[in-house]
Design an enzyme around this catalytic site. Sequence first.
Site, PDB file in Angstrom:
ATOM      1  N   ARG A  98       0.830  -1.204   0.000  1.00 24.22           N
ATOM      2  CA  ARG A  98       0.000   0.000   0.000  1.00 24.22           C
ATOM      3  C   ARG A  98       0.867   1.258   0.000  1.00 24.22           C
ATOM      4  O   ARG A  98       0.585   2.235  -0.686  1.00 24.22           O
ATOM      5  CB  ARG A  98      -0.893  -0.029   1.243  1.00 24.22           C
ATOM      6  CG  ARG A  98      -1.898   1.100   1.276  1.00 24.22           C
ATOM      7  CD  ARG A  98      -2.772   1.000   2.490  1.00 24.22           C
ATOM      8  NE  ARG A  98      -2.018   1.302   3.687  1.00 24.22           N
ATOM      9  CZ  ARG A  98      -2.471   1.056   4.918  1.00 24.22           C
ATOM     10  NH1 ARG A  98      -3.625   0.482   5.096  1.00 24.22           N
ATOM     11  NH2 ARG A  98      -1.748   1.384   5.971  1.00 24.22           N
ATOM     12  N   ASN A 131      -7.260   4.617  -7.450  1.00 24.94           N
ATOM     13  CA  ASN A 131      -6.927   4.125  -6.102  1.00 24.94           C
ATOM     14  C   ASN A 131      -5.516   4.486  -5.660  1.00 24.94           C
ATOM     15  O   ASN A 131      -4.642   4.601  -6.503  1.00 24.94           O
ATOM     16  CB  ASN A 131      -7.108   2.606  -6.072  1.00 24.94           C
ATOM     17  CG  ASN A 131      -8.564   2.251  -5.892  1.00 24.94           C
ATOM     18  OD1 ASN A 131      -9.240   2.850  -5.071  1.00 24.94           O
ATOM     19  ND2 ASN A 131      -9.036   1.302  -6.682  1.00 24.94           N
ATOM     20  N   ASP A 159     -19.350   0.281  -4.535  1.00 24.91           N
ATOM     21  CA  ASP A 159     -19.541  -0.597  -3.384  1.00 24.91           C
ATOM     22  C   ASP A 159     -20.997  -0.539  -2.917  1.00 24.91           C
ATOM     23  O   ASP A 159     -21.602  -1.555  -2.583  1.00 24.91           O
ATOM     24  CB  ASP A 159     -18.595  -0.166  -2.251  1.00 24.91           C
ATOM     25  CG  ASP A 159     -17.161  -0.024  -2.754  1.00 24.91           C
ATOM     26  OD1 ASP A 159     -16.585  -1.037  -3.153  1.00 24.91           O
ATOM     27  OD2 ASP A 159     -16.649   1.112  -2.796  1.00 24.91           O
ATOM     28  N   HIS A 187     -12.602   2.984   0.455  1.00 22.73           N
ATOM     29  CA  HIS A 187     -12.844   2.123  -0.709  1.00 22.73           C
ATOM     30  C   HIS A 187     -11.709   1.102  -0.761  1.00 22.73           C
ATOM     31  O   HIS A 187     -10.731   1.273  -1.471  1.00 22.73           O
ATOM     32  CB  HIS A 187     -12.909   2.929  -1.999  1.00 22.73           C
ATOM     33  CG  HIS A 187     -12.917   2.036  -3.213  1.00 22.73           C
ATOM     34  ND1 HIS A 187     -13.996   1.249  -3.547  1.00 22.73           N
ATOM     35  CD2 HIS A 187     -11.974   1.758  -4.135  1.00 22.73           C
ATOM     36  CE1 HIS A 187     -13.712   0.536  -4.624  1.00 22.73           C
ATOM     37  NE2 HIS A 187     -12.491   0.827  -5.002  1.00 22.73           N
TER      38      HIS A 187
HETATM   39  P1  NAI Z   1      -6.646   1.628 -16.812  1.00 21.96           P
HETATM   40  O1  NAI Z   1      -5.246   1.241 -16.510  1.00 21.96           O
HETATM   41  O2  NAI Z   1      -7.390   0.920 -17.886  1.00 21.96           O
HETATM   42  O3  NAI Z   1      -6.712   3.190 -17.145  1.00 21.96           O
HETATM   43  C1  NAI Z   1      -6.061   4.145 -16.378  1.00 21.96           C
HETATM   44  C2  NAI Z   1      -5.547   5.200 -17.328  1.00 21.96           C
HETATM   45  O4  NAI Z   1      -5.003   6.249 -16.541  1.00 21.96           O
HETATM   46  C3  NAI Z   1      -4.433   4.704 -18.250  1.00 21.96           C
HETATM   47  O5  NAI Z   1      -4.810   4.932 -19.601  1.00 21.96           O
HETATM   48  C4  NAI Z   1      -3.224   5.537 -17.845  1.00 21.96           C
HETATM   49  O6  NAI Z   1      -2.394   5.885 -18.936  1.00 21.96           O
HETATM   50  C5  NAI Z   1      -3.896   6.772 -17.242  1.00 21.96           C
HETATM   51  N1  NAI Z   1      -3.049   7.534 -16.313  1.00 21.96           N
HETATM   52  C6  NAI Z   1      -2.109   7.074 -15.462  1.00 21.96           C
HETATM   53  N2  NAI Z   1      -1.515   8.086 -14.820  1.00 21.96           N
HETATM   54  C7  NAI Z   1      -2.105   9.218 -15.260  1.00 21.96           C
HETATM   55  C8  NAI Z   1      -1.908  10.591 -14.982  1.00 21.96           C
HETATM   56  N3  NAI Z   1      -0.970  11.003 -14.129  1.00 21.96           N
HETATM   57  N4  NAI Z   1      -2.686  11.499 -15.620  1.00 21.96           N
HETATM   58  C9  NAI Z   1      -3.617  11.089 -16.509  1.00 21.96           C
HETATM   59  N5  NAI Z   1      -3.834   9.807 -16.833  1.00 21.96           N
HETATM   60  C10 NAI Z   1      -3.091   8.874 -16.214  1.00 21.96           C
HETATM   61  O7  NAI Z   1      -7.424   1.537 -15.410  1.00 21.96           O
HETATM   62  P2  NAI Z   1      -8.988   1.550 -15.129  1.00 21.96           P
HETATM   63  O8  NAI Z   1      -9.484   0.159 -15.097  1.00 21.96           O
HETATM   64  O9  NAI Z   1      -9.636   2.545 -16.004  1.00 21.96           O
HETATM   65  O10 NAI Z   1      -8.978   2.038 -13.597  1.00 21.96           O
HETATM   66  C11 NAI Z   1      -8.482   3.302 -13.247  1.00 21.96           C
HETATM   67  C12 NAI Z   1      -8.381   3.463 -11.739  1.00 21.96           C
HETATM   68  O11 NAI Z   1      -9.645   3.331 -11.123  1.00 21.96           O
HETATM   69  C13 NAI Z   1      -7.483   2.440 -11.043  1.00 21.96           C
HETATM   70  O12 NAI Z   1      -6.718   3.134 -10.061  1.00 21.96           O
HETATM   71  C14 NAI Z   1      -8.467   1.519 -10.356  1.00 21.96           C
HETATM   72  O13 NAI Z   1      -7.902   0.903  -9.218  1.00 21.96           O
HETATM   73  C15 NAI Z   1      -9.533   2.495  -9.972  1.00 21.96           C
HETATM   74  N6  NAI Z   1     -10.865   1.923  -9.687  1.00 21.96           N
HETATM   75  C16 NAI Z   1     -11.589   2.505  -8.678  1.00 21.96           C
HETATM   76  C17 NAI Z   1     -12.858   2.077  -8.385  1.00 21.96           C
HETATM   77  C18 NAI Z   1     -13.642   2.731  -7.294  1.00 21.96           C
HETATM   78  O14 NAI Z   1     -14.743   2.243  -7.004  1.00 21.96           O
HETATM   79  N7  NAI Z   1     -13.190   3.795  -6.643  1.00 21.96           N
HETATM   80  C19 NAI Z   1     -13.487   0.973  -9.129  1.00 21.96           C
HETATM   81  C20 NAI Z   1     -12.661   0.442 -10.188  1.00 21.96           C
HETATM   82  C21 NAI Z   1     -11.391   0.916 -10.437  1.00 21.96           C
END
Ligand code: NAI
Length: 326
Positions: A98, A131, A159, A187
């Site tokens: 973490r 996250n 959630d 979360h």
């Molecule tokens: P993904 O990896 O498909 O997309 C994330 C995108 O963010 C990537 O295209 C990456 O290039 C971009 N990225 C990374 N650093 C960045 C920055 N500094 N500025 C702008 N863009 C940046 O991931 P996905 O599946 O779309 O998930 C994204 C996040 O959401 C993850 O951290 C995941 O753990 C979180 N998440 C949170 C949930 C919640 O309920 N709070 C539920 C599901 C996912």
Amino acid sequence: SPAPLNVCITGAAGQISYSLLPLLSSGHVFGPDQPLNLHLLEIPPALPALSGVVMEIIDGAYPLVKSVIQTSDPKVAFRGAHIAILVGAFPRRAGMERKDLLAKNLPIFKAQGHALNEVANRDVKVVVVGNPANTNAMVLSHFAPQIPPTNITALTRLDHNRALAQVAKRMDVSVLDVHDVCIWGNHSSTQYPDVTRATADGKQVLPKMGGFGGLAEGFIPLIQKRGATIIQARGMSSAMSAANAISDHLRSWILGDSQVVSMAVPADGSYGINKGVYFSYPVRCVGGGSYEIVQGIELDEFSRKYVEATAAELYAERAEALALFE
Ligand code: NAI
């Protein structure tokens, strides 16, 4: 029609965004009369992929989408933003603690906090999805002192929806007939999905959910581990349901909701949670972008124990993040 809403999405070439953009563009989130300017932020290596996503938005021929910006500069993306959906984050890799995840995300949310502070609309409404979402929201708020902390939230609606759906299934009713479900805390796997006061079709659900023992053995861990279970099955984390939850979160917040929903918001001392962390509470969204934490819930001993455990995790995350501030 009203003036366009400037909606910024970070991580715009990622998988959640791919499910979210059609919901936004079709008017599902802000209504069929609300035009939008989409401000899409990505890191430089993902800009080619983002250009493909933008071609698809164009090919959607959405009447509500007035313009699309694609950029890797947070100051361009956040300029004049009314809504900011912060999905982009450094992903958790196998073996990462973490602490490591916090250390990777801190500079991202620090830089984005500075940029928001400088160029966003003064009343911008922010939802942090990436996250560790609650602590990323705390970091963002710290570095965006001009943005009221209550304008910054983190997503726990996924959630919440998971809990609603499981109760509805168990009670064999529509999700619309389930009330007073909420998510407390982080979360993460310490979150407390609380159905101790929930009703389905007006009846208490607790007896049918096996009482406190049944919750502790079955329902609570099911919700806490749902994200991990989906990763196991799909090989990727939940995206469709996450996008749907972002849509629900924003609709409730901006347009109001007759139901109590869950949002991670700045702790204000309610239910004994110390200020300084973003904590998921049951909230009432009264419309026009305001919400209030539901007060006066009598937490039984069973619930109190879970609420304290998730709060302790958030205090620890906050301490780890603060140690990295300079
Ligand atoms: P993904 O990896 O498909 O997309 C994330 C995108 O963010 C990537 O295209 C990456 O290039 C971009 N990225 C990374 N650093 C960045 C920055 N500094 N500025 C702008 N863009 C940046 O991931 P996905 O599946 O779309 O998930 C994204 C996040 O959401 C993850 O951290 C995941 O753990 C979180 N998440 C949170 C949930 C919640 O309920 N709070 C539920 C599901 C996912």
